[in-house]
Design an enzyme around this catalytic site. Sequence first.
Site, mmCIF file in Angstrom:
data_model
loop_
_atom_site.group_PDB
_atom_site.id
_atom_site.type_symbol
_atom_site.label_atom_id
_atom_site.label_comp_id
_atom_site.label_asym_id
_atom_site.label_seq_id
_atom_site.Cartn_x
_atom_site.Cartn_y
_atom_site.Cartn_z
ATOM 1 N N LYS A 51 17.340 30.185 -19.836
ATOM 2 C CA LYS A 51 17.320 31.171 -18.747
ATOM 3 C C LYS A 51 16.905 32.539 -19.281
ATOM 4 O O LYS A 51 16.122 33.258 -18.652
ATOM 5 C CB LYS A 51 18.698 31.219 -18.058
ATOM 6 C CG LYS A 51 18.954 29.974 -17.206
ATOM 7 C CD LYS A 51 20.394 29.796 -16.737
ATOM 8 C CE LYS A 51 20.530 28.433 -16.038
ATOM 9 N NZ LYS A 51 21.890 28.111 -15.593
ATOM 10 N N GLN A 95 27.656 30.653 -16.064
ATOM 11 C CA GLN A 95 27.293 29.276 -16.401
ATOM 12 C C GLN A 95 28.507 28.355 -16.231
ATOM 13 O O GLN A 95 29.593 28.643 -16.728
ATOM 14 C CB GLN A 95 26.751 29.219 -17.839
ATOM 15 C CG GLN A 95 26.197 27.881 -18.249
ATOM 16 C CD GLN A 95 24.954 27.461 -17.459
ATOM 17 O OE1 GLN A 95 24.158 28.295 -17.040
ATOM 18 N NE2 GLN A 95 24.783 26.167 -17.260
ATOM 19 N N ASP A 118 22.747 31.950 -7.957
ATOM 20 C CA ASP A 118 22.930 30.497 -7.979
ATOM 21 C C ASP A 118 23.139 29.955 -6.560
ATOM 22 O O ASP A 118 23.078 28.750 -6.339
ATOM 23 C CB ASP A 118 24.186 30.141 -8.791
ATOM 24 C CG ASP A 118 23.893 29.788 -10.240
ATOM 25 O OD1 ASP A 118 22.862 29.151 -10.485
ATOM 26 O OD2 ASP A 118 24.720 30.148 -11.103
HETATM 27 N N1 GUN Z 1 25.706 24.291 -14.760
HETATM 28 C C1 GUN Z 1 24.848 23.275 -14.492
HETATM 29 N N2 GUN Z 1 23.895 23.676 -13.645
HETATM 30 C C2 GUN Z 1 24.137 24.973 -13.359
HETATM 31 C C3 GUN Z 1 23.474 25.940 -12.551
HETATM 32 O O1 GUN Z 1 22.469 25.685 -11.878
HETATM 33 N N3 GUN Z 1 24.044 27.171 -12.545
HETATM 34 C C4 GUN Z 1 25.166 27.474 -13.242
HETATM 35 N N4 GUN Z 1 25.658 28.705 -13.145
HETATM 36 N N5 GUN Z 1 25.804 26.601 -13.997
HETATM 37 C C5 GUN Z 1 25.282 25.363 -14.054
#
Ligand code: GUN
Length: 282
Positions: A51, A95, A118
Amino acid sequence: MQIIDGKKVSAEVKAQVAKETELLKSKGIVPGLAVVIVGDDPASRVYVNNKKKACELVGFKSEEYALPAQTTQQELLDLVETLNDKKDINGILVQLPLPEHLDEKQIIEAINSIKDVDAFNAVNVGKIMIGDYDFLPCTPAGVMEMLSYYNIPVSGKNCVVIGRSNIVGKPMAMLLLHQNGTVTICHSKTRNLNEICAGADILVAAVGIPKFVKADMVKEGAVVIDVGMDRDENGKLCGDVDFDDVKEKTSYITPVPGGVGPMTIATLMKNTLKACKLQNNC
Ligand code: GUN
């Protein structure tokens, strides 16, 4: 059979985001994303690094907050509050999964909806449900973008989603429904799972079980989308679909890696850009 190239589609989406970012920068506005990671889960570390790399590529400012596993709920809430108030941060991503002692739901709800890139908090989930949203959920939206890129029609098709998580399964079903798919959600209590899957024109696997989908669960000519990020018996990265077993039956299939994963990140970049524009009224 055609392999859907998530890397290629994602590169095109990110290039478009980079172009728009350039334009914003000429007005003195720089989109900013804060990524919060708690503990040392190796998979989460890889996702967070990817990211950050994507932010650099499109020209965003990114801030990483890596907190120790023993961080308290209050400390994490305080950090989210600080980031909510930070003018140069447009998007906040915590996350998941968080360490067990933390209340994930409360943390997600603490993120200001306008910075919730998200699209996990209740306001944004509700907006997705009624089809009037600012932010699309990253993984499901990435899947829709791939289908659209390859001109794969959804309207009237039998779409089967295996998995009902808040992150993928439920919003995936909703986006397919918005495109007029006839959607079935399957899960661990579903009876006749194999037959239901074998009736799918578009099959989306989001169960988290390595190579769960076998050839007898796939209709001839189906489109198979693999959201899984699993490890096989040798510790090698694989998806929820047994790719080699299934591929010849499909019309289109996504690989792991190089399928859905890069698209999730591309959507995150789109959402952060959108958040920045909304927060700057442009
Ligand atoms: N953990 C697995 N996929 C995601 C996601 O798309 N966003 C976040 N914040 N955590 C995750």
